[in-house]
Scaffold this motif. Structure first.
Motif, PDB file in Angstrom:
ATOM      1  N   TRP A  70      -5.371  -2.403   5.859  1.00 16.24           N
ATOM      2  CA  TRP A  70      -3.991  -2.729   6.224  1.00 16.24           C
ATOM      3  C   TRP A  70      -3.279  -3.450   5.083  1.00 16.24           C
ATOM      4  CZ3 TRP A  70      -1.257  -0.412   9.587  1.00 16.24           C
ATOM      5  CH2 TRP A  70      -1.799   0.057  10.791  1.00 16.24           C
ATOM      6  N   ARG A  71      -4.019  -4.228   4.299  1.00 13.01           N
ATOM      7  CA  ARG A  71      -3.381  -4.921   3.175  1.00 13.01           C
ATOM      8  C   ARG A  71      -2.943  -3.921   2.107  1.00 13.01           C
ATOM      9  NH1 ARG A  71      -7.007  -9.111   4.638  1.00 13.01           N
ATOM     10  NH2 ARG A  71      -5.770 -10.896   5.331  1.00 13.01           N
ATOM     11  N   VAL A  72      -3.752  -2.907   1.882  1.00 14.07           N
ATOM     12  CA  VAL A  72      -3.333  -1.853   0.963  1.00 14.07           C
ATOM     13  C   VAL A  72      -2.065  -1.186   1.484  1.00 14.07           C
ATOM     14  CG1 VAL A  72      -3.958   0.372  -0.046  1.00 14.07           C
ATOM     15  CG2 VAL A  72      -5.662  -1.443   0.081  1.00 14.07           C
ATOM     16  N   ASP A  73      -2.036  -0.926   2.787  1.00 14.97           N
ATOM     17  CA  ASP A  73      -0.865  -0.305   3.394  1.00 14.97           C
ATOM     18  C   ASP A  73       0.366  -1.196   3.233  1.00 14.97           C
ATOM     19  OD1 ASP A  73       0.146   1.901   5.250  1.00 14.97           O
ATOM     20  OD2 ASP A  73       0.687   0.109   6.371  1.00 14.97           O
ATOM     21  N   ALA A  74       0.197  -2.502   3.448  1.00 13.63           N
ATOM     22  CA  ALA A  74       1.320  -3.435   3.304  1.00 13.63           C
ATOM     23  C   ALA A  74       1.856  -3.439   1.882  1.00 13.63           C
ATOM     24  CB  ALA A  74       0.876  -4.838   3.712  1.00 13.63           C
ATOM     25  N   LEU A  75       0.963  -3.422   0.917  1.00 10.76           N
ATOM     26  CA  LEU A  75       1.396  -3.464  -0.475  1.00 10.76           C
ATOM     27  C   LEU A  75       2.018  -2.139  -0.913  1.00 10.76           C
ATOM     28  CD1 LEU A  75      -1.494  -5.626  -1.801  1.00 10.76           C
ATOM     29  CD2 LEU A  75       0.921  -6.126  -2.094  1.00 10.76           C
ATOM     30  N   THR A  76       1.654  -1.053  -0.260  1.00 10.76           N
ATOM     31  CA  THR A  76       2.339   0.218  -0.509  1.00 10.76           C
ATOM     32  C   THR A  76       3.821   0.087  -0.167  1.00 10.76           C
ATOM     33  OG1 THR A  76       0.331   1.451   0.018  1.00 10.76           O
ATOM     34  CG2 THR A  76       2.398   2.668   0.062  1.00 10.76           C
ATOM     35  N   HIS A  77       4.106  -0.540   0.961  1.00 12.08           N
ATOM     36  CA  HIS A  77       5.498  -0.761   1.356  1.00 12.08           C
ATOM     37  C   HIS A  77       6.168  -1.818   0.479  1.00 12.08           C
ATOM     38  CE1 HIS A  77       5.039   1.876   4.746  1.00 12.08           C
ATOM     39  NE2 HIS A  77       4.027   1.176   5.220  1.00 12.08           N
ATOM     40  N   ASP A  78       5.409  -2.799   0.040  1.00 13.89           N
ATOM     41  CA  ASP A  78       5.977  -3.787  -0.882  1.00 13.89           C
ATOM     42  C   ASP A  78       6.438  -3.134  -2.174  1.00 13.89           C
ATOM     43  OD1 ASP A  78       5.742  -5.980   0.732  1.00 13.89           O
ATOM     44  OD2 ASP A  78       3.797  -6.621  -0.050  1.00 13.89           O
ATOM     45  N   VAL A  79       5.661  -2.172  -2.674  1.00 14.93           N
ATOM     46  CA  VAL A  79       6.043  -1.444  -3.889  1.00 14.93           C
ATOM     47  C   VAL A  79       7.352  -0.681  -3.650  1.00 14.93           C
ATOM     48  CG1 VAL A  79       5.425   0.512  -5.360  1.00 14.93           C
ATOM     49  CG2 VAL A  79       3.733  -1.259  -4.859  1.00 14.93           C
ATOM     50  N   LYS A  80       7.457  -0.001  -2.516  1.00 17.92           N
ATOM     51  CA  LYS A  80       8.675   0.749  -2.209  1.00 17.92           C
ATOM     52  C   LYS A  80       9.874  -0.187  -2.055  1.00 17.92           C
ATOM     53  CE  LYS A  80       6.178   4.490   0.117  1.00 17.92           C
ATOM     54  NZ  LYS A  80       5.947   5.191   1.402  1.00 17.92           N
ATOM     55  N   GLU A  81       9.629  -1.354  -1.475  1.00 14.21           N
ATOM     56  CA  GLU A  81      10.710  -2.328  -1.353  1.00 14.21           C
ATOM     57  C   GLU A  81      11.182  -2.779  -2.737  1.00 14.21           C
ATOM     58  OE1 GLU A  81      11.494  -6.906   0.219  1.00 14.21           O
ATOM     59  OE2 GLU A  81       9.500  -5.986   0.392  1.00 14.21           O
ATOM     60  N   ALA A  82      10.231  -3.033  -3.636  1.00 10.11           N
ATOM     61  CA  ALA A  82      10.590  -3.469  -4.984  1.00 10.11           C
ATOM     62  C   ALA A  82      11.352  -2.366  -5.716  1.00 10.11           C
ATOM     63  CB  ALA A  82       9.329  -3.846  -5.764  1.00 10.11           C
ATOM     64  N   LYS A  83      11.030  -1.100  -5.488  1.00  9.40           N
ATOM     65  CA  LYS A  83      11.770  -0.006  -6.113  1.00  9.40           C
ATOM     66  C   LYS A  83      13.203   0.069  -5.596  1.00  9.40           C
ATOM     67  CE  LYS A  83       7.793   3.035  -6.923  1.00  9.40           C
ATOM     68  NZ  LYS A  83       7.144   4.303  -6.537  1.00  9.40           N
ATOM     69  N   ALA A  84      13.376  -0.202  -4.294  1.00  4.03           N
ATOM     70  CA  ALA A  84      14.722  -0.147  -3.715  1.00  4.03           C
ATOM     71  C   ALA A  84      15.644  -1.202  -4.312  1.00  4.03           C
ATOM     72  CB  ALA A  84      14.629  -0.317  -2.202  1.00  4.03           C
ATOM     73  N   GLU A  85      15.058  -2.272  -4.862  1.00  2.00           N
ATOM     74  CA  GLU A  85      15.867  -3.321  -5.478  1.00  2.00           C
ATOM     75  C   GLU A  85      16.638  -2.798  -6.688  1.00  2.00           C
ATOM     76  OE1 GLU A  85      16.445  -6.270  -4.513  1.00  2.00           O
ATOM     77  OE2 GLU A  85      14.864  -6.874  -3.128  1.00  2.00           O
TER      78      GLU A  85
END
Length: 507
Positions: free
Chosen positions: A308-323
């Motif tokens: 689940w932590r890998v999954d969370a960080l996958t979304h964190d990466v996408k969030e950082a790209k949206a910035e």
């Protein structure tokens, strides 16, 4: 006139072209994440060699009440008590609550915001500034009431990805709580088994004290008959004293083990003194379930948490790209604004505002790129952590299973040695009574019998301890209900590098 109109049209086209060129130049100068990517992937369990060390044996996964297999009602009660009163488990539950609260905070960012405000200001306006007469130089009371609303369009999914990351972190926290629970219950079961071991060794030590006392009495009779000397008497007395000291040491270990159990229960040390002698049985037959490597990822809470932590960080990466993309926020407000109270509720005091706010990062000194690099580094670390947890989990299952099989073989030989050593001990004692052998032979036979008894007792306790450890290594009855979602997200995370390259190329 016609030439003038043509000239104006050409001018407008030139102006539009100029704006387009300027807009393209601005976009090209914007911050971008070209070249920032990751090629890390989570290891699939099937790719690890386990066919020989973890054979399919048509067994069953541990149930949630796996400790019931030993048939000890007191152990079952102790585990239930610990799950209610353990501070470590309470801490884990508090961390789950904190993660749930953070998820609610992240969810709020995806919803519209509505607020109301009222303000009263008493102010003297300058006679030499922007405020015209008759208010210049006068004191005025301003009343202002506003109802406002705002909404982030989230065109690039930044807020949605943050919410998904928070939800995955919540799942990881819940799995972490299960890790604490499994660690606690297995620690209690293993300490309880240690208490059973100490009692078994105490029985042997108590029997040895009686044996050494009997040798001392026989020695006294032989001295009276002139068959032994004071040397044999002192030797018998020393051996008896040593056996009593060993018995006292075991009594002390029993008390301290009870204290340790009390601490695991989350109670004071006196609670441990009320624990009765264990009555543990052999337990179930040890057979591994089929398809252990593949199914273990959803049955080991530490593996589930890591996934689940890998999954969370996958979304964190996408969030950082949206910035890196424009952020558009819509806002509107309606209210009343007037000097004094008398005109506040009149139609003329109405104030209305509405409009978008657009934020576009153009030059930030590399802050966004550094942030994305950090997210990818965290992602790589999480993937490596998952892979290491998987390797460790499979190793633990294989190790405990191999130890149980080895202990079974040792136990058969040890019991045969025990029978022979006991027979030799009784024969030596009989011959010593009859004056057919000396004390040294008896002591040697007795020492061998004592060692054989302790070996068998320890092997039996070791095997039960290994059974407990194997149940824990197989997840202790835990099953992740969100496995399907995690697997889907994990597949997305494994292709993060490909997706990144495609987005960069399109941009």
């Amino acid at each position: 006139m016609k030439s003038q109109l043509n000239g104006m049209a050409i001018g407008r086209r030139v102006a539009k072209a100029g704006v387009s060129v300027m807009f393209a130049a601005v976009l090209s100068a914007c911050a971008n994440y070209a070249g920032i990517t990751s090629d890390k992937q989570m290891t699939e369990p099937q790719t690890l060699a386990t066919q020989q060390s973890i054979p399919s044996d048509d067994g069953h996964w541990p149930a949630a009440d796996w400790a019931d297999q030993f048939g000890d009602a007191q152990l079952k009660a102790l585990l239930a008590e610990a799950l209610k009163g353990s501070p470590s488990l309470a801490q884990a539950r508090a961390r789950v609550g904190a993660a749930a609260a953070y998820t609610e905070t992240a969810k709020s960012s995806t919803l519209p915001k509505v607020g109301a405000a009222y303000s009263f200001t008493r102010e003297q306006y300058s006679a030499n500034a922007l405020v015209p007469p008759p208010y210049a130089g006068s004191w005025q009371s301003e009343n202002k009431a506003l109802l406002s609303a705002s909404y982030d369009l989230d065109l690039w999914g930044k807020n949605r990805e943050a919410l998904k990351a928070a939800m995955s972190q919540l799942q990881a926290s819940e799995a972490d709580a299960e890790v604490v629970k499994l660690t606690l219950t297995s620690a209690i079961a293993r300490n309880y088994n240690q208490l059973a071991r100490l009692y078994a060794l105490r029985d042997i030590a108590q029997q040895e004290v009686g044996q050494r006392a009997q040798i001392e009495r026989i020695t006294a009779g032989r001295i009276a008959n002139g068959l032994d000397t004071e040397v044999e008497r002192k030797t018998a007395q020393a051996n008896l004293a040593s056996s009593r000291a060993a018995l006292a040491s075991l009594d002390g270990s029993i008390v301290t083990t009870r204290y340790q159990l009390a601490a695991l229960l989350g109670a004071g040390p006196d609670r441990g003194l009320a624990i009765a002698r264990p009555a543990l049985g052999i337990g179930d037959e040890v057979r591994l379930p089929d398809n252990v490597p593949a199914d273990l990822v959803s049955r080991r809470p530490d593996l589930v948490a890591a996934r689940w932590r890998v999954d969370a960080l996958t979304h964190d990466v996408k969030e950082a790209k949206a910035e890196f993309y424009p952020d558009i926020n819509l806002s509107a407000a309606i209210g009343l604004d007037a000097f004094g109270f008398g005109r506040l509720l009149s139609a003329a005091s109405r104030t209305v505002s509405a409009g978008p706010a657009i934020h576009l990062p153009i030059f930030d000194g590399g802050e966004l790129r550094a942030q994305l690099k950090g997210r990818y580094a965290d992602f790589d670390n999480a993937v490596a952590g998952y892979n290491q947890t998987l390797v460790t989990a499979l190793s633990e299952v294989a190790t405990q299973f191999a130890q149980i099989r080895s202990t079974d073989v040792q136990l058969g030989d040890a019991q045969a040695a025990q029978d022979a050593a006991r027979s030799a001990d009784q024969l030596a004692l009989t011959q010593y009574k009859a004056g057919l052998t000396n004390q040294l032979t008896v002591l040697n036979a007795d020492t061998n019998a004592l060692a054989a008894d302790e070996t068998v007792a320890n092997l039996k306790m070791n095997r039960r301890d290994q059974q407990i450890a194997l149940a824990a290594a197989l997840g202790g009855g835990y099953v992740d209900t969100g496995t399907a979602a995690a697997s889907s997200s994990a597949a997305a995370s494994n292709t993060a590098a490909i997706q990144t390259n495609r987005v960069v190329a399109a941009r």
